[in-house]
Design a protein around this motif. Structure first.
Motif, mmCIF file in Angstrom:
data_model
loop_
_atom_site.group_PDB
_atom_site.id
_atom_site.type_symbol
_atom_site.label_atom_id
_atom_site.label_comp_id
_atom_site.label_asym_id
_atom_site.label_seq_id
_atom_site.Cartn_x
_atom_site.Cartn_y
_atom_site.Cartn_z
ATOM 1 N N ALA A 193 3.638 7.092 57.259
ATOM 2 C CA ALA A 193 2.584 6.900 58.247
ATOM 3 C C ALA A 193 2.856 7.826 59.419
ATOM 4 O O ALA A 193 3.994 7.947 59.872
ATOM 5 C CB ALA A 193 2.545 5.451 58.714
ATOM 6 N N GLY B 3 -9.761 5.718 61.346
ATOM 7 C CA GLY B 3 -8.827 6.669 60.743
ATOM 8 C C GLY B 3 -8.807 7.977 61.508
ATOM 9 O O GLY B 3 -7.750 8.529 61.814
ATOM 10 N N THR C 114 -4.657 2.067 58.156
ATOM 11 C CA THR C 114 -5.963 1.436 58.356
ATOM 12 C C THR C 114 -6.197 0.431 57.244
ATOM 13 O O THR C 114 -6.135 0.775 56.061
ATOM 14 C CB THR C 114 -7.089 2.481 58.358
ATOM 15 N N THR D 16 -4.729 8.881 57.507
ATOM 16 C CA THR D 16 -4.234 7.515 57.636
ATOM 17 C C THR D 16 -3.752 7.013 56.279
ATOM 18 O O THR D 16 -4.124 7.544 55.238
ATOM 19 C CB THR D 16 -5.333 6.581 58.187
ATOM 20 N N PHE E 2 -5.136 6.086 63.727
ATOM 21 C CA PHE E 2 -4.311 4.983 63.243
ATOM 22 C C PHE E 2 -3.428 5.433 62.080
ATOM 23 O O PHE E 2 -3.883 6.094 61.149
ATOM 24 C CB PHE E 2 -5.185 3.804 62.818
ATOM 25 N N GLY E 3 -2.153 5.061 62.156
ATOM 26 C CA GLY E 3 -1.216 5.423 61.098
ATOM 27 C C GLY E 3 -1.549 4.723 59.792
ATOM 28 O O GLY E 3 -1.417 5.294 58.709
ATOM 29 N N SER F 139 -4.188 4.091 53.735
ATOM 30 C CA SER F 139 -5.301 3.168 53.511
ATOM 31 C C SER F 139 -4.859 1.961 52.691
ATOM 32 O O SER F 139 -4.268 2.098 51.624
ATOM 33 C CB SER F 139 -6.447 3.892 52.800
#
Length: 360
Positions: free
Chosen positions: A15, A47, A54, A95, A51-52, A97
């Motif tokens: 991440a 994303g 999501t 990101t 955000f690292g 996911s």
């Protein structure tokens, strides 16, 4: 700030920072559980915001597991095209996911599903209109484990990096974990080892099906007294599941700053970090808003800072954390502001139910 640093999640995934957008109900999915463009846009915007990790909204693993209208589904192959579109566009933002998998259990209303709700035991609660759940049979439990597994396979096929098993917030897995909601006398009940068997068998089955190159996170609630979930059992649960092939443990605290009021001043985050292996990243979520909050949580032992409401109003929140004094605007937000950060009218209407979140 450490929260802006990358973190190795294992299984070949890194991440880019230590922020996570937690799963949030948004009611933007279509009536058949397929993803709408509005829901995809809302997530992809976060994303792009940096955000690292999501996480999608809670996605039900059976048609009868639906907890509310506009809920995302992963129970049918017909949902894979939309899932693929979301995974592809989310992953392009850099990101990690995750899809959150769940079943409503006693919180899958009969007026929505058309069937009597199920749970670990015969349960009811306020809002169920006097309806009691059906206690699941051995066959139904094993079928449900397979439903979670099939859902995870769909998520991997669609291109997501992993799934989060939703064992928090009084939904089905959580109902098995609670002393009050699980009064079974067979192997699926009893002490925390028995009550956690449903979750551990899901973990085992999912890992076997998806292989090694797929992340499995587990989200739990440390304390829900109404369900009979107490801290000592939750700490023991954390030890049990962290000995399995999971990659992330997520504790849903509602308020990470709140004391437990048991004579011990240590935060929930610190207590869980102390007893789980250093190889398992700990996500902690609840009432974090600004840079100082995030730094405090990292100092308490969280490896990853989860947020919800601040991510609704501020999709670029992670990008501003390089400023140790960053203090984003707090609610209430105008309808125009929320529309400009990719909330659909349906989502905005839902957020109006949250006290003082939207200017009415």
């Amino acid at each position: 700030m450490k929260v802006t640093q990358s973190i190795n999640l294992g299984r070949g995934f890194n991440a880019k920072n230590r922020t996570l957008l937690a799963a949030m109900t948004n009611k933007q999915s279509n009536s058949d559980g397929t993803l709408s463009d509005e829901e995809i846009n809302w997530l992809v915007r976060r994303g792009k915001g940096g955000f690292g990790i999501t996480t999608t909204a809670a996605a039900n693993v059976t048609k009868q597991g639906q907890g509310w209208e506009g809920e995302m589904g992963v129970w049918s192959d017909n949902q894979i095209p939309g899932l693929t579109k979301l995974a592809t566009t989310l992953n392009q933002t850099g990101t990690i996911s995750l899809v959150q998998l769940f079943h409503g259990g006693m919180r899958a209303p009969q007026k929505i599903t058309g069937v009597k709700p199920i749970s670990a035991s015969e349960n009811t609660e306020v809002g169920m209109d006097g309806i009691y759940t059906k206690a699941m049979t051995e066959f139904e439990i094993k079928s449900m484990i397979q439903s979670f597994t099939d859902a995870a396979i769909r998520c991997k096929k669609a291109g997501f990096h992993g799934v989060e098993l939703h064992g928090a917030h009084s939904y089905l897995i959580c109902q098995f974990l609670g002393q009050e909601t699980n009064r079974r006398t067979d192997k699926w009940g009893g002490d925390i080892v028995g009550r956690s068997r449903f979750l551990t068998e899901i973990i085992r089955s999912v890992r076997s099906a998806v292989g090694k190159d797929f992340l499995i996170a587990v989200r739990i609630s440390p304390i829900i007294e109404k369900a009979g979930i107490y801290l000592h059992d939750s700490l023991e649960l954390a030890k049990i599941i962290c000995e399995m092939e999971i990659d992330l443990l997520h504790i849903s605290c509602w308020d990470v700053f709140q004391s437990v009021d048991d004579g011990n001043d240590a935060s929930l985050t610190k207590r869980f970090r102390k007893i789980i292996p250093k190889t398992i990243p700990l996500i902690s979520t609840g009432a974090v808003w600004d840079s100082k909050d995030a730094q405090w949580l990292i100092d308490e032992g969280a490896d990853i800072v989860g947020v919800a409401r601040v991510g609704i109003g501020h999709p670029d929140w992670p990008s501003f954390l390089v400023d140790s004094n960053y203090q984003p605007q707090r609610p209430p937000f105008s309808v125009e502001h929320l529309a400009n950060v990719d909330l659909s009218p349906v989502f905005i209407e839902y957020m109006k139910r949250w006290k003082n979140f939207v200017i009415l």
